[in-house]
Design an enzyme around this catalytic site. Structure first.
Site, PDB file in Angstrom:
ATOM      1  N   GLN A 154      40.131  36.782  38.526  1.00 19.87           N
ATOM      2  CA  GLN A 154      38.841  37.452  38.665  1.00 19.87           C
ATOM      3  C   GLN A 154      37.698  36.450  38.552  1.00 19.87           C
ATOM      4  O   GLN A 154      36.720  36.510  39.296  1.00 19.87           O
ATOM      5  CB  GLN A 154      38.680  38.537  37.593  1.00 19.87           C
ATOM      6  CG  GLN A 154      39.585  39.720  37.787  1.00 19.87           C
ATOM      7  CD  GLN A 154      39.444  40.340  39.161  1.00 19.87           C
ATOM      8  OE1 GLN A 154      38.362  40.753  39.548  1.00 19.87           O
ATOM      9  NE2 GLN A 154      40.539  40.406  39.895  1.00 19.87           N
ATOM     10  N   HIS A 210      36.112  34.530  41.596  1.00 24.76           N
ATOM     11  CA  HIS A 210      35.281  35.187  42.607  1.00 24.76           C
ATOM     12  C   HIS A 210      33.885  34.577  42.644  1.00 24.76           C
ATOM     13  O   HIS A 210      33.393  34.183  43.690  1.00 24.76           O
ATOM     14  CB  HIS A 210      35.179  36.683  42.327  1.00 24.76           C
ATOM     15  CG  HIS A 210      36.327  37.470  42.874  1.00 24.76           C
ATOM     16  ND1 HIS A 210      36.509  37.668  44.216  1.00 24.76           N
ATOM     17  CD2 HIS A 210      37.350  38.114  42.256  1.00 24.76           C
ATOM     18  CE1 HIS A 210      37.593  38.402  44.413  1.00 24.76           C
ATOM     19  NE2 HIS A 210      38.132  38.676  43.241  1.00 24.76           N
ATOM     20  N   GLU A 245      36.672  47.757  36.300  1.00 26.76           N
ATOM     21  CA  GLU A 245      37.122  47.873  37.685  1.00 26.76           C
ATOM     22  C   GLU A 245      38.652  47.795  37.737  1.00 26.76           C
ATOM     23  O   GLU A 245      39.309  48.653  38.332  1.00 26.76           O
ATOM     24  CB  GLU A 245      36.501  46.748  38.514  1.00 26.76           C
ATOM     25  CG  GLU A 245      36.938  46.738  39.969  1.00 26.76           C
ATOM     26  CD  GLU A 245      36.422  45.520  40.719  1.00 26.76           C
ATOM     27  OE1 GLU A 245      36.458  45.553  41.960  1.00 26.76           O
ATOM     28  OE2 GLU A 245      36.007  44.530  40.071  1.00 26.76           O
ATOM     29  N   HIS A 246      39.215  46.754  37.138  1.00 25.79           N
ATOM     30  CA  HIS A 246      40.665  46.570  37.076  1.00 25.79           C
ATOM     31  C   HIS A 246      41.085  46.539  35.606  1.00 25.79           C
ATOM     32  O   HIS A 246      40.479  45.824  34.803  1.00 25.79           O
ATOM     33  CB  HIS A 246      41.092  45.242  37.704  1.00 25.79           C
ATOM     34  CG  HIS A 246      40.573  45.008  39.083  1.00 25.79           C
ATOM     35  ND1 HIS A 246      39.480  44.205  39.337  1.00 25.79           N
ATOM     36  CD2 HIS A 246      40.993  45.467  40.289  1.00 25.79           C
ATOM     37  CE1 HIS A 246      39.248  44.176  40.634  1.00 25.79           C
ATOM     38  NE2 HIS A 246      40.151  44.932  41.240  1.00 25.79           N
ATOM     39  N   ASP A 296      44.862  43.608  45.166  1.00 24.55           N
ATOM     40  CA  ASP A 296      43.838  43.111  46.084  1.00 24.55           C
ATOM     41  C   ASP A 296      44.331  43.065  47.519  1.00 24.55           C
ATOM     42  O   ASP A 296      43.539  43.208  48.453  1.00 24.55           O
ATOM     43  CB  ASP A 296      43.396  41.700  45.674  1.00 24.55           C
ATOM     44  CG  ASP A 296      42.352  41.716  44.573  1.00 24.55           C
ATOM     45  OD1 ASP A 296      41.784  42.784  44.317  1.00 24.55           O
ATOM     46  OD2 ASP A 296      42.113  40.643  43.979  1.00 24.55           O
ATOM     47  N   HIS A 324      14.424  86.869  50.191  1.00 22.04           N
ATOM     48  CA  HIS A 324      15.854  86.734  49.941  1.00 22.04           C
ATOM     49  C   HIS A 324      16.434  88.104  49.561  1.00 22.04           C
ATOM     50  O   HIS A 324      17.485  88.527  50.071  1.00 22.04           O
ATOM     51  CB  HIS A 324      16.116  85.751  48.798  1.00 22.04           C
ATOM     52  CG  HIS A 324      16.067  84.312  49.195  1.00 22.04           C
ATOM     53  ND1 HIS A 324      14.913  83.684  49.571  1.00 22.04           N
ATOM     54  CD2 HIS A 324      17.053  83.366  49.249  1.00 22.04           C
ATOM     55  CE1 HIS A 324      15.168  82.409  49.850  1.00 22.04           C
ATOM     56  NE2 HIS A 324      16.462  82.188  49.671  1.00 22.04           N
TER      57      HIS A 324
END
Length: 434
Positions: A262, A265, A330-331, A364, A423
């Site tokens: 990670q 990145h 996220e993970h 991934d 209405h």
């Protein structure tokens, strides 16, 4: 020694330190916002001419028409056939797995009829046209094409238009091959905010889409935020994240490399390890120091781990799960001996990787589930990209005469209560009708 910080939940200031570690302000850069606003306005007003001008300026391409920026299907197929056999087969295998997973997801239409003959239901239909943004140049990710295009096609989207910048004419054959495999309908070699604008507003050549998906840089993210409402978007994603829960039963080298995966990145990516065993934390720290020297992206990994990474000693697995739900990563890797037993304890995570062999990197590329996941704690209320993101739901209401008389009385009372007399009368007409 590694620059990654060490924390302990027994520290009186732990919660404060954790919140500081998690804090990430996706601050909007005023210059970027101004530039993006100008680009969107020009493309909206001038169409192709503006797109061509920005492509010349930003991608250094000498083009004079949109035809020069459209790739024929034959070029996509040629890119696929031109790949080394190993790459082509890997791409096909990944696509097959992603498709098989997503084919289980589509929502179905349904309806039911009440005793008086009133029918109620829901009609599910695919979006007509979707735009897929794919980064170009050095940040070219064929896996993003698979993860975005396949669920769109499984959903039944009628037309999928891909935009991908080709700086200085550099085309990534894997990206083009992925477009061929997934059945992308049209490809334009444009990028940046101008590509988002072209998709959102339409030009003389690029048709307007209903939704834009796919990752991009700060300009792309800013443009997607601005056009939301005119078109749908998938999400505005933050930096990539992994959280690993360990009981000390794993291999410290494996864990260290999972943190690296990670961190490589970018400088803002976040890698955190929660562990019940202090000695294992020491072993992971030693693995980090040793393995970091072998990494081609060492500087990025080191910066990421130093800025936003942490090795955290927890009292027990129960506490680790509580912290995981607070982080909503996220993970999430469950690197423990009895990983399956922890799944029900986790309420908030984009994807859960269960057991020592379930490394996030497989998710991934080729495990099957989508790798487009909620970041920045949005897993508390958001979900992975899926087929359902390319479908929309329409309510079906067919009221019988008897149903109109029964429901009309209820509606009349509520409408008068809200002060909406028209209405009420509209409903009452059906009640009074003979």
């Amino acid at each position: 020694m590694s620059a990654i910080r060490r924390l302990d939940t027994l520290d009186a200031r732990f919660v404060e330190m954790l919140d500081a570690l998690l804090a990430f302000e996706s601050e909007t850069d005023a210059k970027i916002e101004t530039s993006v606003g100008d680009i969107l306005a020009r493309v909206r007003n001038e169409g192709d001419a503006a797109v061509i001008e920005y492509t010349r300026r930003f991608d250094q391409l000498d083009v004079d028409s949109m035809e020069c920026l459209a790739l024929p299907r034959t070029e996509l197929e040629a890119a696929l056939e031109g790949l080394p056999d190993e790459q082509r087969e890997a791409l096909r295998a990944a696509a097959d797995r992603v498709r098989a997973y997503h084919e289980r997801q589509p929502l179905e239409s349904w309806r039911y009829t009440e005793p008086d003959g009133t029918m109620l239901g829901q009609k599910v239909t695919p979006l007509d046209r979707v735009g897929l943004y794919v980064p170009g140049g050095r940040a070219s990710y064929p896996s993003s094409v698979l993860m975005n295009a396949i669920p769109a096609k499984v959903a039944g989207v009628r037309e999928l238009i891909m935009v991908v910048p080709t700086p200085r004419g550099e085309k990534n054959p894997l990206v083009l091959a992925a477009a061929a495999i997934t059945g992308v309908d049209r490809v334009f070699t444009i990028g940046g905010a101008q590509a988002v604008a072209a998709l959102a507003y339409g030009t003389q050549t690029v048709p307007q889409v209903d939704k834009i998906v796919g990752p991009g840089n700060a300009y792309v993210a800013a443009a997607k935020r601005r056009v939301f409402g005119t078109v749908g978007i998938d999400m505005v994603a933050g930096p990539s994240e992994v959280l690993i829960i360990s009981d000390g039963s794993g291999n410290p080298d494996w864990v260290a490399m999972d943190l690296f995966a990670q961190a490589e990145h970018d400088d803002l990516a976040q890698s955190i390890l929660l562990c019940t065993d202090a000695a294992f934390l020491d072993a992971v720290a030693a693995s980090i120091d040793r393995l970091l020297l072998q990494m081609p992206r060492r500087q990025t990994i080191e910066t990421s781990l130093g800025n936003r990474g942490a090795l955290i000693k927890v009292r027990n697995i129960e506490e680790a799960c509580e912290i995981a739900n607070r982080i909503a990563p996220e993970h999430l890797e469950l690197s423990v001996s009895n990983a399956e037993s922890l799944v029900d304890r986790i309420r908030h995570a984009g994807a859960i990787f269960i057991g020592h062999w379930s490394v996030e990197a497989l998710g991934d590329y080729c495990a099957g589930p989508n790798h487009v996941l909620p970041t920045m704690r949005s897993a508390r209320f958001s979900s992975p990209l899926g087929v359902y993101d390319f479908q929309k739901r329409t309510s079906l209401i067919q009221v019988s005469e008897a149903g109109a008389r029964r429901l009309g009385r209820i509606a009349s009372v509520l409408a008068h209560g809200e002060g909406l007399q028209a209405h009420a009368r509209s409903a009452e007409y059906r009640v009074e009708s003979e």
